[in-house]
Enzyme design. Structure first.
Site, PDB file in Angstrom:
ATOM      1  N   ASP A 206     -10.101  -1.422   6.920  1.00 38.63           N
ATOM      2  CA  ASP A 206      -8.879  -1.650   7.509  1.00 38.63           C
ATOM      3  C   ASP A 206      -8.830  -0.699   8.297  1.00 38.63           C
ATOM      4  O   ASP A 206      -8.749   0.767   8.247  1.00 38.63           O
ATOM      5  CB  ASP A 206      -7.415  -1.842   6.945  1.00 38.63           C
ATOM      6  N   GLU A 290     -12.101  -7.536  10.596  1.00 41.50           N
ATOM      7  CA  GLU A 290     -11.535  -7.634  11.477  1.00 41.50           C
ATOM      8  C   GLU A 290     -11.994  -8.650  12.751  1.00 41.50           C
ATOM      9  O   GLU A 290     -13.186  -7.517  13.139  1.00 41.50           O
ATOM     10  CB  GLU A 290     -10.212  -7.430  11.585  1.00 41.50           C
ATOM     11  N   CYS A 343      -0.949 -11.555   0.220  1.00 38.91           N
ATOM     12  CA  CYS A 343      -0.546 -10.346  -0.761  1.00 38.91           C
ATOM     13  C   CYS A 343      -2.024 -10.873  -1.812  1.00 38.91           C
ATOM     14  O   CYS A 343      -2.741 -11.244  -1.956  1.00 38.91           O
ATOM     15  CB  CYS A 343       0.178 -11.117  -2.555  1.00 38.91           C
ATOM     16  N   CYS A 346      -2.016 -11.851  -5.309  1.00 39.04           N
ATOM     17  CA  CYS A 346      -1.636 -13.884  -5.624  1.00 39.04           C
ATOM     18  C   CYS A 346      -1.696 -14.277  -4.776  1.00 39.04           C
ATOM     19  O   CYS A 346      -1.909 -15.417  -4.752  1.00 39.04           O
ATOM     20  CB  CYS A 346       0.129 -13.818  -6.105  1.00 39.04           C
ATOM     21  N   CYS A 362       5.613  -7.246  -2.401  1.00 40.31           N
ATOM     22  CA  CYS A 362       4.472  -8.926  -2.611  1.00 40.31           C
ATOM     23  C   CYS A 362       5.909  -9.774  -3.400  1.00 40.31           C
ATOM     24  O   CYS A 362       6.300  -8.824  -3.980  1.00 40.31           O
ATOM     25  CB  CYS A 362       4.097  -9.474  -3.755  1.00 40.31           C
ATOM     26  N   CYS A 365       4.380 -11.317  -6.762  1.00 38.88           N
ATOM     27  CA  CYS A 365       4.332 -11.660  -7.930  1.00 38.88           C
ATOM     28  C   CYS A 365       4.274  -9.834  -8.292  1.00 38.88           C
ATOM     29  O   CYS A 365       4.320  -8.678  -9.070  1.00 38.88           O
ATOM     30  CB  CYS A 365       3.066 -11.298  -8.219  1.00 38.88           C
ATOM     31  N   ASP A 372      -2.196  -0.791   4.897  1.00 36.41           N
ATOM     32  CA  ASP A 372      -3.983  -1.032   5.166  1.00 36.41           C
ATOM     33  C   ASP A 372      -4.496  -1.404   4.001  1.00 36.41           C
ATOM     34  O   ASP A 372      -5.938  -2.280   3.757  1.00 36.41           O
ATOM     35  CB  ASP A 372      -4.119   0.765   5.928  1.00 36.41           C
TER      36      ASP A 372
END
Ligand SMILES: [Zn+2]
Length: 426
Positions: A206, A290, A343, A346, A362, A365, A372
């Site tokens: 990232d 990305e 997340c 999950c 999250c 969960c 990041d």
């Protein structure tokens, strides 16, 4: 394996040579501006309904230049003809980028219509593709028309490659950045293909602005300290510039100091990225980043996002050739893949996640993780899903948002020293 690599050296020109270099840079600028004036005049004539051809391409621009040079620049013989060719090639590129950007065919920042070049502003350069381009053992560099130029550092590494026949010079580019001169040789290089240390592993990267990068392994790669210092000094000089009288000598002085600092900053940043991308490509079998946002999608968005895109473009550019060198793979995530909002445990996707929220929490969960790092882990999981193996495959595919990814095509290569072909679109 044959790849491209650039070798860059700081120059130490004598006063005579420096005048010749400056004169060639000026000649390049003259051709660029002359061509641009012609294109603008033709566009205006076209708008008035006249039947004229607009010279968009390099061959068309060269034809026009050859027709007009005797009248426009009777002194043209004083420079290598490469100087004019280099200016027209730069103009043809700028015009193509503008047209591609307008039609949404270009990734990244939106490109404006080319502007006239001013002396002493920004990075000035001139390229040589033919003629007497040489590097020999007295360490100096030989350039067409300019002759011998001393270098600041030894050219040993390039020289050894040229001697053994494992490198061939394709192009030399001379540039002036923040008052200093550099030469960069774009070479075709023969090199042994490598293998990453851990070919079975995947790492998600990232890229950021606050940090250089955060990896899916949980490692935070900080911005180098000199970079933070340079950023602070740039902010201070900008404030100083705002206080100076327009047109005053002090203002010009502050402007020159700012330009030098910007060049310095770019070098530190490039250097940090080169170290990181080398380590990633040498270590991991697969690196996931990305993908660049397509032009237009981000118009009118925050500046920080634009800055992040510049960072991303550079990381992607370096990783593209480095992964080829070291035998690892580069995977780019779809720009719509919600790597930040998902997340990483999950796979529940959040509706919103404001930029200032630095921790991912999250609701499904209860996972709490650095924002990041969470994004980087999602990127890594994506590669596993693409490869179609591993326990995370089902999770990654079984969601409403179907992440897609593709293998990056190595479209260009570059150098450990810095200067390499700028990011281009296929
Ligand atoms: Zn969760």
């Amino acid at each position: 394996m044959r790849t491209h690599q650039a070798f860059r050296f700081a120059l130490d020109p004598s006063p005579r040579v420096e005048r010749a270099l400056a004169s060639h840079v000026g000649a390049r600028r003259f051709a660029f501006n002359g061509g641009l004036a012609l294109v603008k005049a033709r566009l205006d004539a076209h708008a008035r309904g006249e039947a004229v051809a607009v010279p968009w391409t390099l061959p068309a621009l060269r034809r026009e230049w050859n027709r007009a040079k005797e009248a426009l620049a009777p002194w043209w013989r004083e420079h290598s003809k490469e100087a004019y060719a280099s200016g027209l090639a730069g103009l043809a590129d700028a015009l193509r980028n503008w047209r591609d950007s307008r039609h949404g065919r270009r990734k990244g920042r939106r490109m404006g219509f080319p502007r006239f070049r001013k002396k002493g502003r920004g990075r000035e350069s001139v390229g040589f593709t033919t003629g007497a381009i040489r590097v020999d053992d007295q360490s100096p560099v030989v350039l067409p028309r300019i002759g011998r130029v001393r270098t600041h550092e030894p050219t040993t590494k390039l020289l050894a490659r040229l001697r053994s026949g494992t490198a061939r010079i394709l192009r030399a580019t001379v540039s002036r950045e923040g008052g200093r001169w550099f030469v960069s040789f774009a070479c075709e290089v023969e090199r042994e293909p490598g293998t990453p240390r851990r070919p079975e592993t995947v790492v998600g990267v990232d890229a950021g602005v606050r940090h250089l990068a955060v990896l899916s392994t949980g490692e935070t790669v900080p911005n180098p300290r000199p970079l933070q210092r340079a950023l602070k000094r740039i902010a201070r000089l900008n404030r100083e510039l705002a206080r100076r009288q327009p047109g005053s000598r002090n203002r010009a002085k502050t402007r020159r100091r700012l330009a030098r600092l910007h060049a310095h900053l770019a070098h530190i940043q490039q250097d940090a990225w080169h170290r990181l991308t080398t380590r990633l490509a040498r270590t991991y079998g697969t690196v996931v980043v990305e993908r660049l946002h397509v032009a237009g999608m981000l118009r009118n968005r925050r500046l920080s996002r634009a800055l992040a895109d510049t960072v991303l473009a550079e990381l992607r550019r370096q990783l593209t050739y480095r992964t080829v060198w070291y035998g690892s793979h580069l995977v780019e995530a779809d720009p719509f893949y919600p790597s930040s909002k998902t997340c990483s445990r999950c796979r529940t996707v959040k509706e919103t996640l404001p930029l200032w929220e630095r921790t991912f929490r999250c609701d499904a969960c209860g996972l709490v993780r650095d924002r990041d790092e969470n994004a980087a882990r999602n990127l890594a999981a994506l590669a596993v899903a693409v490869a179609g193996s591993g326990p995370e495959t089902e999770n990654a595919r079984g969601r409403d948002v179907r992440p897609t990814a593709r293998r990056a095509v190595p479209e260009e290569t570059g150098s450990p020293q810095g200067e390499a072909p700028a990011a281009r679109t296929p």
